[in-house]
Structures are given as C-alpha cells and as structure tokens.
Design an enzyme around this catalytic site. Structure first.
Site, short mmCIF file in Angstrom:
data_model
loop_
_atom_site.label_atom_id
_atom_site.label_comp_id
_atom_site.label_asym_id
_atom_site.label_seq_id
_atom_site.Cartn_x
_atom_site.Cartn_y
_atom_site.Cartn_z
N CYS C 122 1.26 -1.30 -0.26
CA CYS C 122 0.60 0.14 0.09
C CYS C 122 1.06 1.42 -0.16
O CYS C 122 1.75 1.21 0.70
CB CYS C 122 -1.24 0.43 1.46
SG CYS C 122 -1.70 1.73 0.74
N GLY C 232 -6.31 -2.14 -14.59
CA GLY C 232 -6.28 -1.60 -15.74
C GLY C 232 -7.72 -2.47 -16.50
O GLY C 232 -8.28 -2.50 -17.64
N GLY C 253 -9.79 -3.83 -10.96
CA GLY C 253 -10.03 -2.50 -9.46
C GLY C 253 -10.75 -1.24 -9.91
O GLY C 253 -12.49 -1.87 -10.04
C1 LIG Z 1 -9.52 3.76 -4.38
C2 LIG Z 1 -8.79 2.90 -3.97
C3 LIG Z 1 -8.00 1.81 -2.97
C4 LIG Z 1 -7.63 1.28 -3.54
N1 LIG Z 1 -7.46 0.23 -2.31
C5 LIG Z 1 -6.63 -1.26 -1.77
C6 LIG Z 1 -6.02 -1.63 -0.62
O1 LIG Z 1 -7.02 -1.43 0.21
N2 LIG Z 1 -5.78 -2.55 -0.42
C7 LIG Z 1 -4.59 -3.00 -1.64
O2 LIG Z 1 -4.32 -4.25 -1.37
N3 LIG Z 1 -4.81 -2.44 -2.96
C8 LIG Z 1 -5.75 -1.48 -2.67
N4 LIG Z 1 -5.92 -1.23 -3.51
C9 LIG Z 1 -5.39 -1.56 -4.96
C10 LIG Z 1 -6.35 -1.94 -5.93
O3 LIG Z 1 -6.63 -3.49 -5.57
C11 LIG Z 1 -5.81 -2.19 -7.37
O4 LIG Z 1 -4.51 -3.38 -7.28
C12 LIG Z 1 -5.27 -1.31 -8.33
O5 LIG Z 1 -5.84 0.04 -8.26
C13 LIG Z 1 -5.03 -2.00 -9.67
O6 LIG Z 1 -6.09 -2.12 -10.58
P1 LIG Z 1 -6.62 -1.14 -10.89
O7 LIG Z 1 -6.42 -0.53 -12.05
O8 LIG Z 1 -8.18 -2.26 -11.92
O9 LIG Z 1 -7.72 -0.66 -10.39
C14 LIG Z 1 -6.76 -0.08 -4.42
C15 LIG Z 1 -7.08 1.06 -5.23
C16 LIG Z 1 -7.93 1.82 -5.68
C17 LIG Z 1 -7.98 2.44 -6.50
#
Ligand SMILES: Cc1cc2nc3c(=O)[nH]c(=O)nc-3n(C[C@H](O)[C@H](O)[C@H](O)COP(=O)(O)O)c2cc1C
Ligand SMILES: Cc1cc2nc3c(=O)[nH]c(=O)nc-3n(C[C@H](O)[C@H](O)[C@H](O)COP(=O)(O)OP(=O)(O)OC[C@H]3O[C@@H](n4cnc5c(N)ncnc54)[C@H](O)[C@@H]3O)c2cc1C
Ligand SMILES: Cc1cc2nc3c(=O)[nH]c(=O)nc-3n(C[C@H](O)[C@H](O)[C@H](O)COP(=O)(O)OP(=O)(O)OC[C@H]3O[C@@H](n4cnc5c(N)ncnc54)[C@H](O)[C@@H]3O)c2cc1C
Ligand SMILES: Cc1cc2nc3c(=O)[nH]c(=O)nc-3n(C[C@H](O)[C@H](O)[C@H](O)COP(=O)(O)O)c2cc1C
Ligand code: FES
Ligand code: FES
Lengths: 282, 250, 282, 250
Positions: C122, C232, C253
């Site tokens: 994180c 993405g 995500g």
């Molecule tokens: C608003 C938000 C909150 C997130 N909170 C967490 C979290 O609490 N724990 C975690 O491991 N990843 C968290 N992520 C990361 C996502 O799980 C993911 O790994 C990352 O956004 C990439 O995927 P995406 O491009 O589909 O969003 C968060 C992402 C976003 C956008």
C-alpha cells in the site's frame, strides 16, 4: 531564459530523446526550444528491432524501437555538422552496452556539442540499457567514466523501473553528474486478445505515465542538481506541474508523435502566461 | 511538401457501405498525389492517443476526399463526426507518386481502394489506360461503383463470399494475360501482398503499405519495413514500395 | 470453474481489494464473481486520510484513501458474518505496520474466510505499507510469519514500485506464499497547475497502468504459483491479455468506480466467448 | 433506491447561459428527491476516466432534468452531445431529502441552483412557503429566471459583478430578518459554505456538497467529509449535510 549547468537556455522547454530524430526534420521547431536531446547514439550502427515497434495503449504507447541509429562515427561525420547549425542547445543521448562503449562515444563526440545525456535506462535492448540504470554502483561507474572524459555538462537519464531513482540519482551525482533527467519509459507489454500472442514488450510513455513521472521527479528534486522532468507532457499545465514537482526544465516526448509543432505552441503560451503573472504581481 | 497542422471542416459525409464512409474536407493550397496521407486526430482527449493515418482518396477544388473503414476505436470516433464539424490533422505525409505513362494494372483489396481511387482518377486525367481489379469480402461491400465505372473502362469487380461467382482478386489475376501490362499498383491486406509476392510478376509492382504508424512524419522510427535488407520507414520512405524489395519475414 | 490453491472458484474474475468495500453494497455482483478481495484490514481502526483522496488522471486515477477501515475486531464482529453469506470466495486483504500486526490480524481472522491476501504494497500509509514489499527479506519475513499462523491459502500482493516483483515474489514463495497478486497501485502525484500546490501523492490505477501490470504479471509468471493479474482491467479483451501474460485469474479494480456492475457483464461475455471457441474447435 | 446502469436518450438540450446548459433525458420508473444525483459517463473512451456527478434538477413524466455548467473536460464533452444522443449513467445516487413543512430559506450560489431548482419545485408542490436568494458572479449568469419566478413568490436575484447593484447572496443574507425562517438549504461553492458556517445561524442549515467523487456509490471511500469529527462519505451519507456538523479544516 534560464541558466543550468552554468550555461544559458532560451527557455525550459526541451525535446526528449528518441522522438524527434536529430531535430532536422522540423528545424523551425528545434530552433525554438531550449534544448534538443538527440536519438540515442551507440558506438556501432544499430538496425533497430523488427516491427511492430509501436503499439498504442490507453493514453499512451509502448515502443520497442531498439535504439536504431547510425552509430557515433556516422553521426559525427554526416549528422553532427547539420545538428550544430540548429539554434538550440544540443545534448547527445549516449547509449552504451559497456562502460567502454560510453567512454569511446564520449571521446568521439568530444566537445562539439552542448552536453551529454547518459542513457542508462533504455528498456528496449537486450544487453546493457536499463540494467545499467537499475544498479547504483554500475550507474555511478558509467557516470564516473564519462565524467573523466568530458568537461561538458553530464546529465544522467534515469529509469523508474524496479529501482529507486533517488538512490541511483544520488550515486550518479556523487560520481560527477551535473543533472538528472527522468523518467525514461516504463516497462510495458501488450498481447493480442484473440490469439494470446505477445504483440510487444517495451517502454510505456505518454500521459498515462505522467503521475508516475511527477512522483519520480519530485523524489529526486531533493538532490540539489537540476532535474529535467519528462513523462506525458502535452500542455502548459503539464509543464507547470513538473516545475511544481521540482523540475528545472522539462522535455516533451511522445506528444511530438501527435503533433511535431507542439513545442512552439507551448513556448508561446508559457510566455503569455508568465507575462500575465508578472503583470499581476505589479 | 512539409506536413502542416491543418484544421479543416467536414463539408460532406457519406455512408458507402455498412462499415465504410467518406468525408470531404475543405482545405486549400495543397499539392497531393496518390500515396500521400494525413494523420487524423480522432478525439480531443488522450484516448485514442495517436493520430490515425488515412490516405488521400481525392483532391479537387480545395476538397479533400477521405474514404474510411470503421476498423476500431479511432475510425469509429471519426464516423461519429458530422458535416460542419472541424477535424484536426497533420499532413500531407508520405511520398506521393506520379503514375508513369505505361499500360497499368491496379489491384484493390477491400479498403485498399481508398488510395487507388485517387490513383485511378489521376490515371484517367493523365489519359493512361488501365485495368482495375477490385475485390471485396462480402456482397455489397463494393463502394463507389458508378464513379469507378465512369473513369475505368476495364473494371473487374470480384467478391469472395455471398456472391454468385465466389472469387478473389488474386484468382482473377491468375487467369489473366498479364503481358498486357507494364506496371502494377496494389493496395490491400498484408496477406494479399505476401500472395502477390509469391506470384513473381515480370513487371514492376508497387504496393501501398498500411501499417500501424506512430508519428507518420519520420521522427519516431516506429514504422519499420525491411527493404532490400535494411529497415526503412513506411511513413517517410513510403508508403508506396516496390513489392519485390520488401522482406516480409522480418 | 477453475481450481487454484486446491480450491474451486466459480470463474477467474475476481474483485480487487479496496474498490468494493466488503462486497455488501452490490451483493448481486459479489455473488457472481469467483472471489472478492476485501478492503485492507488493519489491526486497529483507521480513519483514513483527509480529502482530496482521489484525483483523476489520463485513463486512470490516483488514490490516497489511506486504508480507512474499522480494524480487525469490528470487522470480525460486525462485518464478517455478513460477508460470509456472499456466494463467492472471500479473501481478506491484510495490512500491517509491523510483523506483529500481520500475525495478530491473521490469528484473529482464523479460518473463517477462504484465504488471505497479504498487502505489503500500500503506497498510501506512512509506516509499513509499500516499504515492506520493496525488500525481499522483509516481505519474506511477513509471509513466513503469516504462513506459520494459518492453513488458508496465502497470496502476497506485490508492488511494482522501485523494486523487482520477480525478486520479491520469489522470496515470498520461498517463505510459504501460495500465490501472488499484482500489481498494487503505482506511485503517482498530481499538482495544481495554477497554484503549484501538490494536490495528491498516492497510488495510480486504471487503464493507464495496464501495460506495466502486464509486464509485471508476465515477469512473475515463471515462478510456478498462481498469479492474480490486476491493473486497468475493463473488458474481456483485457482479461484475455492478462491470461495470455501468465495470470491464472484476474481482479478488477478501478473499473468498478465507473461501473459497479461490470464484473457481471465480463463474466457473461467471457462465457459466451469461451463457448464460441469451444464450438469452433469441434 | 439502488443505483442502476441507465442508458437514456437526450430529448432536449438548452443553452441557459454562456457556460450552463440543460439536458432532458427520457428515463422512467425512478423515485427521485432533491439531493439525488447521477454519475454520468462523459465519453466512450478512458479519458476522462471517471463519471461526473450531476444533480437531479427535476423529474416529471419520465423526463429527467439536468443542469450542467461547463467546468472542465467532462462537462464540455457532455455539452457536445445533442438531442437524440444516448447517455450512459449510473444512479440515482445519494440520499434524497423530503423538505420539512417549515418556513424555508433557500440560498443558491452559481451552479448551486441545479439541485435547489428541484427543491424549489418540490417546496411549491408541497405548498411550503419559501424565499430564494440566488447569487451569481456576472450579469447574465442567472438561469431559469421565469420558471423560478413562477414557483417562488419571494425571489431575490443578486449579482456580484457587472450589475448596477453589486452584492453577493451573503450580503443580502446579512441584511435580512432571518427569524422569519425555521430552516435553511444552501448549495454553492465551498467558500460560501465556510462563510455561512461563520454566520452561526439559529436555525438548522442543510448544504448540498459538491466535491470530486470517485464512484458515487460508496465503494471507494474516496469522498471523505469530516462530520462531527469522523469521516463520512459525501456520496452515500450525503450529499446533503447539516452545515453545523461539517469540519472543513480537515
Ligand atoms: C480507491 C482504491 C483503493 C484501494 N485500496 C486497496 C487496499 O485497501 N488494499 C490493496 O491491496 N489494494 C488497494 N487498491 C489497489 C487495487 O486493489 C489494485 O491493485 C489497483 O488499483 C490496480 O488495479 P486497477 O487498475 O484495476 O484499479 C486500491 C485501489 C483503489 C483505486
Ligand atoms: C499510410 C496509411 C494509409 C491508410 N489509409 C487508409 C484509408 O485511406 N482508409 C482506411 O480506412 N484506412 C487506412 N489506413 C488504415 C487505418 O489507418 C487503420 O485502419 C486505422 O488506424 C485503425 O484505427 P482504429 O482506431 O479505428 O482501430 P484500432 O482500434 O487501432 O484497431 C485496429 C485493429 O487492431 C485490432 N486490435 C487492436 N488492439 C488489439 C489487441 N490488443 N489484440 C488484438 N487485436 C487488436 C482491432 O480489433 C482492429 O482490427 C491507412 C494506414 C496507413 C499506414
Ligand atoms: C453530488 C454532486 C452533484 C453535482 N451536481 C452538479 C450539477 O447538477 N450541475 C453541475 O454543473 N455540476 C454539478 N456538480 C459538479 C460537477 O460534478 C463538476 O463540475 C464536474 O465533475 C466537473 O467535471 P469536468 O470534467 O467538467 O471538469 P474537470 O476537468 O474535472 O475540472 C474541474 C475543475 O478542476 C480544475 N482542475 C482540474 N485539474 C487541475 C489541475 N491539475 N490543476 C488545477 N486545476 C485543475 C479545472 O480547471 C476545473 O476548474 C456536482 C457535484 C457533486 C459531487
Ligand atoms: C518512440 C520513442 C523512442 C525513444 N527513444 C529514446 C532514446 O533513444 N533514448 C532515450 O533516452 N529515451 C528514449 N525515449 C524515451 C523518451 O525520451 C521519454 O523519456 C519517454 O518517452 C517519456 O516521455 P513522454 O511520456 O513524454 O514520451 C523514447 C521514447 C519513445 C516514445
Ligand atoms: S511512423 Fe514515426 S517514423 Fe514512421
Ligand atoms: S465517491 Fe466513492 S465512496 Fe463516495
């Protein structure tokens, strides 16, 4: 006008390496910018990689050009005389596959240009390239070797891939770098969704990477040398974001593929904006 | 001619077949030949990011004709534009060709007709006799038939599927007396070029290459094509190449 | 149906951590996916960061939520009973600021869920977080400590920031991880172009990072454990790209912020597509 | 009501002032109150990436009214849409409010009129007497004046710049006898809320918060607002909050 490395630049808008050749195709643009960073030059000529070399992605592109260039000798003989006539600072982007390569290229270039950009961050070649830029010791060795052979300003171009630019940047400065430029492209791949084949594995650039670039620029801005911010710059607002993050100047890359005349417009708008803010201060 | 940034209004838009349409743009003062193309900005945003190369299909009295097939996201966005909308583009790009006064055969596959329509027009204006073989996939895909009939005395329309006579342009070619021609021009999918290369013609054959480009104006070296063993840039050194010199097995 | 870590999943479409809370707001969606990764759970409750927490970027967004969550005790008492009723696998995303934190959270969760996702990546907290995931030794220590305290499948969620996921992933597998998930968000910043103030410094996600995510997934796919591809994903084509890169399943995500019902559509289309390809093979 | 994915046609589009326009969308079967909003997809591409929250400004006979100010890229793209175009949106989102039968004062600043136009309509339908102070920056910025005059017996239009009498909504407020009102609703820029908070009214004052949202439906925790010392989500716990409970100095 700005002054970096003890020399004056017309303005802080530069052209990034590899997206404008040697600046000779659109001379009216090259003549307007503060500095031009040439396509990466290697010791020997390189044919580059087979196609496809460019694949578009969301708000960006992946390239795998593979440092196609005529090599330093032909560059010095055929291209440099023309490049020297450009009315902008010219920094040659030096790409080696060994410390020896870097030394030789730098010696051959001698002081016929305004400065050097040491490319230890190209993701698109098998040997050397980004590997040199991921290890602070090797990056420092390269920088030190170059430093010994030139009195020109030496900028090291950093990679954001799998290593901390702060660590690498610090090592390079300790080894004699005058400035840092970043970011080079981010590792990226694309696959054919139908066949499952990999289409490309190369370097990601464009607006997609701007937030990452800002982060990296801001991170190395504490090191006390001029930083050239690169990554997804398309507008005056983007330029101002990079300056806010700690860059002393910026270089435009992929945006030139969409519009080779963009720097002229940005320089003009930037002047207007800064005149306005000057007047507001009165 | 050096590429310029051009803002042009759409003066006409026509649907030519279910997935092909034409745009007519008002822009003056250009000197254009077949092979020239423009890099079109398809969106005001960063997605799609790159411009899309589209050939000059005609240019007369300050009216630029583009013929576009909906191939993906960018061309679909272009299809959403209407008469009166303004389009941002860079060009002209590429090397235009001036057709030689020789007995000419033109081979078009699908959307390959776009630059060849302009070529056909110039052949007619130059009073150079030519035959045109124009193959498409499905019945109804042929576009601009009446215009083509008007300018081309020897027009052979072929259709791979859905028609009574199922043939490809290359089938026709194989059954033709090619000695009638001194020069061949072709534009179509890459598979067609590879097949044409295998046929080893006696006369020179020039092909209009269509690949994914980066900049279109020579600065990114992103559009490599192997010509006689070394990489050339499609956008600056082409897009028209001597087929015999292309090495497709890169 | 797919089988990973010895247990069956309805389908390979999962929901990534932090973008769907605990899956209770849109139960009809949670019930359709293969697995739900919960918002990160910490030992103590966390109020999260002050606004702005989200800033849009080109084809993506930067978030700086800061692990707002009720803490493991309230999670177990008030939320877990509801989560257990969902008709999908539930993996709890565990976020600690010390090895001790991880151990305690895992002990408190016991075996009331289907698996654990160890969040050592994180970027939005000051202590711990991504730092744990950038050092193979610490990442392995965390993994080992968790491994000792649970028989559940343990997935380690990797960061792509300033470290090589291949190195970290390998260390974690050697320490007992059953699988890897990646990528967590990429370091990113945004500045106010007018005032020069920083608006946000956090994690970049969305289509912008897809090429980088594909690269990272492909890189760790040689390690021989199931990999959950994240970054993405918006369409069935994206899913297929990740599977081609070497992922065993994917997690959606940021796309859920644009459309919380997206997984249902993707699962439906994926079925249609795979039925078609099955028929074509006949 | 749970948010749904809705595809709605634009049945009317009107320019209300140089940078504000309204869209009327056809969508049936909703139960909407002031405070409800929709998350609008402004582009088919990934740029802009997130949806844009826009308040319900009216809903009658399956016609949803949106009033939108061109604030940046997303709203500018919405402005390019025309009657007949289809819009993708998610909603309704947020908590709607049912106005209390109390003597009511409504304060609108700029585009803040959008949700309050709906509130004013509902107050009228509910036969609740109310005054409306509606301030704008420039002369000519006021929108929907005749409609507002029709439904509001006590309408005070004020203008900061360019008018003869240069006053803000808050100037007017300071010179008013507020004892006449039991409840206040307000929507406008954050600076206005901060100022209102300083004025320490006796009666409850509810504000419609407009901030940058992530999802609009509670799942991203991206829209924090501090209420009585703890973070709440604007999108799910609001967007209407008791002003006295908001802590702006986060
Ligand atoms: C608003 C938000 C909150 C997130 N909170 C967490 C979290 O609490 N724990 C975690 O491991 N990843 C968290 N992520 C990361 C996502 O799980 C993911 O790994 C990352 O956004 C990439 O995927 P995406 O491009 O589909 O969003 C968060 C992402 C976003 C956008
Ligand atoms: C010099 C030149 C001249 C040209 N002239 C013309 C012309 O006159 N008229 C004309 O219509 N075209 C012409 N073209 C072709 C035209 O440029 C392309 O069709 C256009 O760029 C496609 O853009 P798009 O955004 O619509 O499609 P894209 O969205 O870029 O998609 C193109 C194709 O790639 C596929 N694809 C994309 N990503 C993936 C992936 N990850 N996995 C699998 N498949 C994928 C798509 O399905 C689609 O079939 C020319 C090209 C060149 C180089
Ligand atoms: C619950 C709710 C209801 C709403 N209802 C309505 C309504 O009914 N009508 C309405 O018109 N609006 C409404 N809004 C506001 C509306 O959502 C926003 O105006 C809209 O999202 C702006 O999107 P945009 O893409 O047009 O602007 P953006 O492009 O997102 O820009 C918005 C502003 O931020 C500035 N900005 C962006 N990036 C930067 C940067 N890097 N540096 C400096 N400045 C920057 C821009 O200049 C601009 O002023 C509502 C908001 C909420 C939360
Ligand atoms: C087609 C292409 C070729 C490039 N070639 C080089 C190069 O030769 N040397 C180098 O240091 N960087 C090279 N780069 C990286 C750019 O200089 C720049 O660092 C990167 O693209 C990020 O900036 P951008 O997002 O503005 O493109 C290249 C980038 C592109 C897109
Ligand atoms: S497309 Fe850039 S050099 Fe040809
Ligand atoms: S905007 Fe996502 S929780 Fe409110």
């Amino acid at each position: 006008m700005i002054k970096l490395f003890g020399i004056p630049f017309k303005n802080p808008i530069f052209i990034a390496s590899g997206v404008f050749g040697f600046g000779l195709d659109f001379k009216e643009v090259s003549n307007k910018v503060g500095a031009l960073f040439t396509k990466g030059i290697t010791l020997k000529p390189r044919p580059g990689n087979p196609p496809p070399r460019i694949v578009e992605t969301a708000a960006g592109l992946i390239n795998w050009v593979g440092l196609e260039n005529p090599g330093v000798d032909i560059f010095c003989r055929d291209i440099l005389p023309k490049v020297k006539k450009l009315k902008c600072r010219v920094f040659v982007n030096v790409a080696g596959f060994s410390i020896n390569d870097f030394e030789k290229i730098v010696e051959k270039l001698a002081d016929r240009i305004d400065g050097l950009e040491i490319n230890v961050s190209c993701p698109n070649v098998k040997e050397g390239g980004v590997l040199f830029g991921q290890d602070p010791k090797i990056a420092a060795q390269v920088t030190g070797a170059v430093r010994k052979r030139t009195r020109l300003p030496v900028i090291v171009k950093l990679t954001p891939n799998f290593c901390d630019p702060l660590l690498i940047g610090k090592a390079c400065i300790d080894a004699g770098a005058d400035g840092l430029s970043l970011i080079n492209t981010v590792f990226g791949q694309a696959y054919n969704a139908h066949t499952g084949e990999r289409i490309i594995s190369g370097g990601l650039s464009g607006p997609a990477i701007k937030p990452f670039a800002l982060f990296c620029v801001n991170r190395v801005s504490v090191l006390g040398v001029p930083v050239i911010g690169i990554g997804g710059i398309e507008t005056v607002a983007d330029v101002r974001e990079f300056l806010s993050a700690g860059a002393s100047a910026v270089a435009i890359g992929s945006a030139l593929l969409r519009d080779p005349y963009l720097p002229i417009r940005i320089i003009r708008e930037l002047k207007v904006v800064s005149n306005i803010s000057k007047n507001e201060k009165l | 001619m050096k590429p310029k940034l051009i803002r042009a209004y759409i003066t006409a838009k026509k649907q030519l077949n279910p997935d092909t349409f034409s745009l007519e743009l008002k822009t003056s003062g250009l000197r254009l030949q077949p092979g020239h193309f423009f890099e079109i900005r398809t969106s005001d945003t960063y997605d799609p990011y790159l411009n899309r190369p589209i050939s000059v299909a005609g240019y007369q009295r300050s009216r630029l004709l583009l013929i576009i097939r909906k191939a993906g996201r960018g061309t679909t966005l272009l299809h959403e534009k209407n008469t009166g909308d303004r389009i941002l583009m860079l060009g002209p790009m590429g090397k235009g060709i001036i057709p030689k006064k020789k007995r000419t055969l033109v081979i078009a596959g699908g959307i390959g007709i776009a630059p060849l329509y302009f070529l056909a027009h110039n052949l007619t204006v130059g009073k150079i006799p030519f035959s045109l073989i124009y193959g498409v996939r499905n019945h109804g895909d042929h576009i601009l038939i009446s215009e083509l009939k008007r300018i081309c005395s020897d027009l052979i329309l072929v259709c791979e599927r859905g028609a009574k006579k199922k043939v490809t342009a290359l089938d026709v070619l194989k059954n033709m007396d090619l000695a009638k021609y001194d020069i061949i021009y072709a534009c179509g999918p890459k598979a067609m070029f590879v097949e044409l290369q295998r046929m080893k013609f006696d006369q020179p054959i020039y092909v209009f290459c269509e690949d994914f480009l980066g900049c279109g104006c020579g600065i990114c070296i992103g559009c490599a094509i192997k010509i006689k063993g070394t990489y050339k840039r499609i956008c600056i050194d082409g897009p028209v190449f001597n087929l015999k010199e292309i090495d497709f097995n890169v």
